[in-house]
Design a protein around this motif. Structure first.
Motif, PDB file in Angstrom:
ATOM      1  N   ILE A 137       0.966  12.106  -4.159  1.00 45.37           N
ATOM      2  CA  ILE A 137       0.662  10.865  -4.865  1.00 45.37           C
ATOM      3  C   ILE A 137       0.367   9.727  -3.871  1.00 45.37           C
ATOM      4  N   TYR A 138       0.917   9.838  -2.658  1.00 46.93           N
ATOM      5  CA  TYR A 138       0.643   8.825  -1.631  1.00 46.93           C
ATOM      6  C   TYR A 138      -0.580   9.161  -0.783  1.00 46.93           C
ATOM      7  N   THR A 139      -0.858  10.444  -0.576  1.00 42.12           N
ATOM      8  CA  THR A 139      -1.951  10.799   0.335  1.00 42.12           C
ATOM      9  C   THR A 139      -3.298  10.964  -0.385  1.00 42.12           C
TER      10      THR A 139
ATOM     11  N   ALA B 246      -0.036   5.768  -9.367  1.00 42.02           N
ATOM     12  CA  ALA B 246       1.170   5.279  -8.682  1.00 42.02           C
ATOM     13  C   ALA B 246       1.157   3.792  -8.375  1.00 42.02           C
ATOM     14  N   THR B 247       0.078   3.106  -8.750  1.00 39.88           N
ATOM     15  CA  THR B 247      -0.017   1.708  -8.333  1.00 39.88           C
ATOM     16  C   THR B 247      -0.222   0.767  -9.512  1.00 39.88           C
ATOM     17  N   TYR B 248       0.678  -0.173  -9.650  1.00 43.74           N
ATOM     18  CA  TYR B 248       0.490  -1.225 -10.644  1.00 43.74           C
ATOM     19  C   TYR B 248      -0.178  -2.399  -9.914  1.00 43.74           C
ATOM     20  N   PRO B 249      -1.298  -2.901 -10.442  1.00 47.37           N
ATOM     21  CA  PRO B 249      -2.012  -3.964  -9.712  1.00 47.37           C
ATOM     22  C   PRO B 249      -1.318  -5.325  -9.832  1.00 47.37           C
ATOM     23  N   THR B 250      -0.266  -5.519  -9.087  1.00 49.15           N
ATOM     24  CA  THR B 250       0.426  -6.817  -9.125  1.00 49.15           C
ATOM     25  C   THR B 250      -0.489  -7.880  -8.526  1.00 49.15           C
ATOM     26  N   GLU B 251      -0.165  -9.137  -8.819  1.00 50.85           N
ATOM     27  CA  GLU B 251      -1.003 -10.216  -8.318  1.00 50.85           C
ATOM     28  C   GLU B 251      -1.001 -10.248  -6.784  1.00 50.85           C
ATOM     29  N   GLY B 252       0.177 -10.054  -6.197  1.00 45.03           N
ATOM     30  CA  GLY B 252       0.271 -10.088  -4.731  1.00 45.03           C
ATOM     31  C   GLY B 252      -0.562  -8.987  -4.094  1.00 45.03           C
ATOM     32  N   LEU B 253      -0.452  -7.789  -4.658  1.00 47.96           N
ATOM     33  CA  LEU B 253      -1.188  -6.638  -4.112  1.00 47.96           C
ATOM     34  C   LEU B 253      -2.697  -6.852  -4.226  1.00 47.96           C
ATOM     35  N   THR B 254      -3.162  -7.254  -5.403  1.00 46.07           N
ATOM     36  CA  THR B 254      -4.607  -7.389  -5.584  1.00 46.07           C
ATOM     37  C   THR B 254      -5.162  -8.549  -4.761  1.00 46.07           C
TER      38      THR B 254
ATOM     39  N   GLU C 122       6.060 -10.781   3.386  1.00 52.18           N
ATOM     40  CA  GLU C 122       7.501 -10.913   3.600  1.00 52.18           C
ATOM     41  C   GLU C 122       8.212 -10.801   2.257  1.00 52.18           C
ATOM     42  N   THR C 123       8.861  -9.683   2.029  1.00 51.94           N
ATOM     43  CA  THR C 123       9.684  -9.535   0.815  1.00 51.94           C
ATOM     44  C   THR C 123      10.930  -8.785   1.235  1.00 51.94           C
ATOM     45  N   GLY C 124      11.884  -8.684   0.351  1.00 56.38           N
ATOM     46  CA  GLY C 124      13.063  -7.882   0.637  1.00 56.38           C
ATOM     47  C   GLY C 124      12.685  -6.404   0.664  1.00 56.38           C
ATOM     48  N   PHE C 125      13.628  -5.554   1.010  1.00 62.85           N
ATOM     49  CA  PHE C 125      13.367  -4.115   0.996  1.00 62.85           C
ATOM     50  C   PHE C 125      12.980  -3.707  -0.420  1.00 62.85           C
ATOM     51  N   GLY C 126      11.972  -2.848  -0.528  1.00 61.24           N
ATOM     52  CA  GLY C 126      11.550  -2.383  -1.843  1.00 61.24           C
ATOM     53  C   GLY C 126      10.592  -3.340  -2.530  1.00 61.24           C
ATOM     54  N   GLY C 127      10.113  -4.353  -1.824  1.00 64.99           N
ATOM     55  CA  GLY C 127       9.230  -5.352  -2.434  1.00 64.99           C
ATOM     56  C   GLY C 127       7.782  -4.918  -2.535  1.00 64.99           C
ATOM     57  N   GLY C 128       7.449  -3.777  -1.947  1.00 62.28           N
ATOM     58  CA  GLY C 128       6.075  -3.271  -2.086  1.00 62.28           C
ATOM     59  C   GLY C 128       5.191  -3.483  -0.872  1.00 62.28           C
ATOM     60  N   LYS C 129       5.781  -3.825   0.279  1.00 62.99           N
ATOM     61  CA  LYS C 129       4.975  -4.090   1.479  1.00 62.99           C
ATOM     62  C   LYS C 129       4.289  -2.805   1.960  1.00 62.99           C
ATOM     63  N   THR C 130       5.067  -1.755   2.138  1.00 63.91           N
ATOM     64  CA  THR C 130       4.496  -0.504   2.644  1.00 63.91           C
ATOM     65  C   THR C 130       3.494   0.069   1.636  1.00 63.91           C
ATOM     66  N   HIS C 131       3.796  -0.085   0.358  1.00 65.81           N
ATOM     67  CA  HIS C 131       2.877   0.391  -0.688  1.00 65.81           C
ATOM     68  C   HIS C 131       1.515  -0.300  -0.548  1.00 65.81           C
ATOM     69  N   MET C 132       1.538  -1.595  -0.297  1.00 69.82           N
ATOM     70  CA  MET C 132       0.294  -2.353  -0.127  1.00 69.82           C
ATOM     71  C   MET C 132      -0.466  -1.842   1.113  1.00 69.82           C
TER      72      MET C 132
HETATM   73  N1  LIG Z   1       2.360  -2.251  -6.912  1.00 71.46           N
HETATM   74  C1  LIG Z   1       3.120  -1.143  -7.010  1.00 71.46           C
HETATM   75  N2  LIG Z   1       2.900  -0.240  -7.989  1.00 71.46           N
HETATM   76  C2  LIG Z   1       3.663   0.886  -8.082  1.00 71.46           C
HETATM   77  N3  LIG Z   1       4.679   1.204  -7.247  1.00 71.46           N
HETATM   78  C3  LIG Z   1       4.949   0.344  -6.247  1.00 71.46           C
HETATM   79  C4  LIG Z   1       4.196  -0.871  -6.064  1.00 71.46           C
HETATM   80  N4  LIG Z   1       4.708  -1.536  -4.996  1.00 71.46           N
HETATM   81  C5  LIG Z   1       5.718  -0.753  -4.533  1.00 71.46           C
HETATM   82  N5  LIG Z   1       5.864   0.370  -5.271  1.00 71.46           N
HETATM   83  C6  LIG Z   1       6.854   1.450  -5.029  1.00 71.46           C
HETATM   84  O1  LIG Z   1       8.144   0.846  -4.897  1.00 71.46           O
HETATM   85  C7  LIG Z   1       8.872   1.470  -3.846  1.00 71.46           C
HETATM   86  C8  LIG Z   1       9.273   0.423  -2.791  1.00 71.46           C
HETATM   87  O2  LIG Z   1       8.100  -0.139  -2.233  1.00 71.46           O
HETATM   88  P1  LIG Z   1       7.856  -0.236  -0.657  1.00 71.46           P
HETATM   89  O3  LIG Z   1       6.397  -0.456  -0.455  1.00 71.46           O
HETATM   90  O4  LIG Z   1       8.470   0.917   0.061  1.00 71.46           O
HETATM   91  O5  LIG Z   1       8.662  -1.578  -0.331  1.00 71.46           O
HETATM   92  P2  LIG Z   1       8.931  -2.295   1.068  1.00 71.46           P
HETATM   93  O6  LIG Z   1       8.034  -1.684   2.109  1.00 71.46           O
HETATM   94  O7  LIG Z   1       8.607  -3.744   0.816  1.00 71.46           O
HETATM   95  O8  LIG Z   1      10.382  -2.102   1.381  1.00 71.46           O
HETATM   96  C9  LIG Z   1       7.982   2.552  -3.269  1.00 71.46           C
HETATM   97  O9  LIG Z   1       8.310   3.793  -3.862  1.00 71.46           O
HETATM   98  C10 LIG Z   1       6.598   2.116  -3.685  1.00 71.46           C
HETATM   99  O10 LIG Z   1       5.696   3.208  -3.776  1.00 71.46           O
END
Ligand SMILES: Nc1ncnc2c1ncn2[C@@H]1O[C@H](COP(=O)(O)OP(=O)(O)O)[C@@H](O)[C@H]1O
Ligand SMILES: [Mg+2]
Length: 251
Positions: free
Chosen positions: A45-47, A56-64, A87-97
């Motif tokens: 799902i990631y590759t 796997a991706t919700y188009p949040t405002e920050g991401l888009t 800059e967000t806390g852990f799990g904020g979606g940085k790596t996902h972006m």
């Molecule tokens: N926009 C998004 N839509 C769907 N899943 C997301 C989104 N942003 C983050 N996630 C999921 O949430 C989890 C935490 O996000 P992650 O990118 O690892 O956060 P961070 O790097 O900020 O700690 C991951 O499993 C990631 O795939």
């Protein structure tokens, strides 16, 4: 009101009981390695760019807004910022972006059918036209390793190696392995006349690690980032994204 049980269907792996959080964690380097080697250790799902955006991706405002701006910059639009700080806390979606940026930089127009709600199609690059540099600050070496194989151990050496491989690294070896940050001539050699996406994930962790490994490590890192930002600012086609965990964490 409908309950979440009526509106959401769990993923198949959860229903089957085969869900493995280790392969399901979002990580940048396995996705970049997948593009370089064709093999991967994490969930498809990631590759797979199509699954990533479609399932796997919700188009949040920050991401888009970040992704649109980054690819406007890479397409040559000088009015889009060159440096992005997420800059967000852990799990904020940085790596996902960053994973989303990797897919778009690698495959661009091929992903038009799944990126419609993330960025306007005109900013999708030609496939394989963008150099991709990804650094996981919690993983890259901060000391010289033994052995004949080239393993960069400075941030600038790592960037040179990822853009130009062994040949460029060898050509720039002296500066690539120096503790002092290199200047504009080095950046010209590595980034000049190229489209480059530079993603530096978890830089606060890296600063802590490099400081423990070297005297003035984080000061040299700061000096390098300043010259990298300055270089990116003067060259459209280059975007730098740096992520830091939020202020609430240990760094
Ligand atoms: N926009 C998004 N839509 C769907 N899943 C997301 C989104 N942003 C983050 N996630 C999921 O949430 C989890 C935490 O996000 P992650 O990118 O690892 O956060 P961070 O790097 O900020 O700690 C991951 O499993 C990631 O795939
Ligand atoms: Mg992360």
């Amino acid at each position: 009101m409908k309950s979440v049980l009526d509106t959401c269907t769990p993923r198949e792996s959860i229903v089957k009981g085969s869900f493995n959080p280790e392969v399901f964690t979002a990580a940048l380097m396995p996705v970049i390695d997948f593009y370089r080697t064709g093999t991967s250790t994490i969930d498809e799902i990631y590759t797979n760019g199509e699954s990533f955006f479609r399932d796997a991706t919700y188009p949040t405002e920050g991401l888009t807004s970040t992704i649109t701006s980054v690819f406007r910059r890479i397409s040559g639009d000088g009015s889009a910022p060159s440096v992005y700080r997420a800059e967000t806390g852990f799990g904020g979606g940085k790596t996902h972006m960053l994973i989303g940026c990797t897919h778009i930089a690698a495959r661009g127009k091929e992903l038009a059918s799944v990126t419609g709600d993330i960025l306007p199609a005109q900013y999708l690059p030609e496939p394989h036209s963008v150099h991709i540099v990804g650094v996981a600050g919690d993983e890259i070496p901060v000391r010289k390793t033994k052995g004949a194989q080239i393993v960069p151990y400075t941030l600038w050496g790592e960037i040179a190696y990822q853009v130009g491989g062994e040949d460029l690294y060898k050509e720039l070896k002296e500066q690539a392995e120096a503790q002092e940050a290199p200047g504009k001539a080095f950046l010209d050699k590595v980034l000049g006349n190229k489209k480059v996406l530079i993603m530096l994930d978890e830089m606060a962790v890296y600063a802590t690690r490099i400081d423990a490994a070297q005297k003035n490590g984080s000061a040299n890192l700061a000096a390098f980032l300043m010259s990298l930002y300055g270089y990116a600012k003067n060259h459209t086609g280059i975007a730098v994204i740096i992520t830091l965990a939020g202020s609430s964490d240990a760094f």
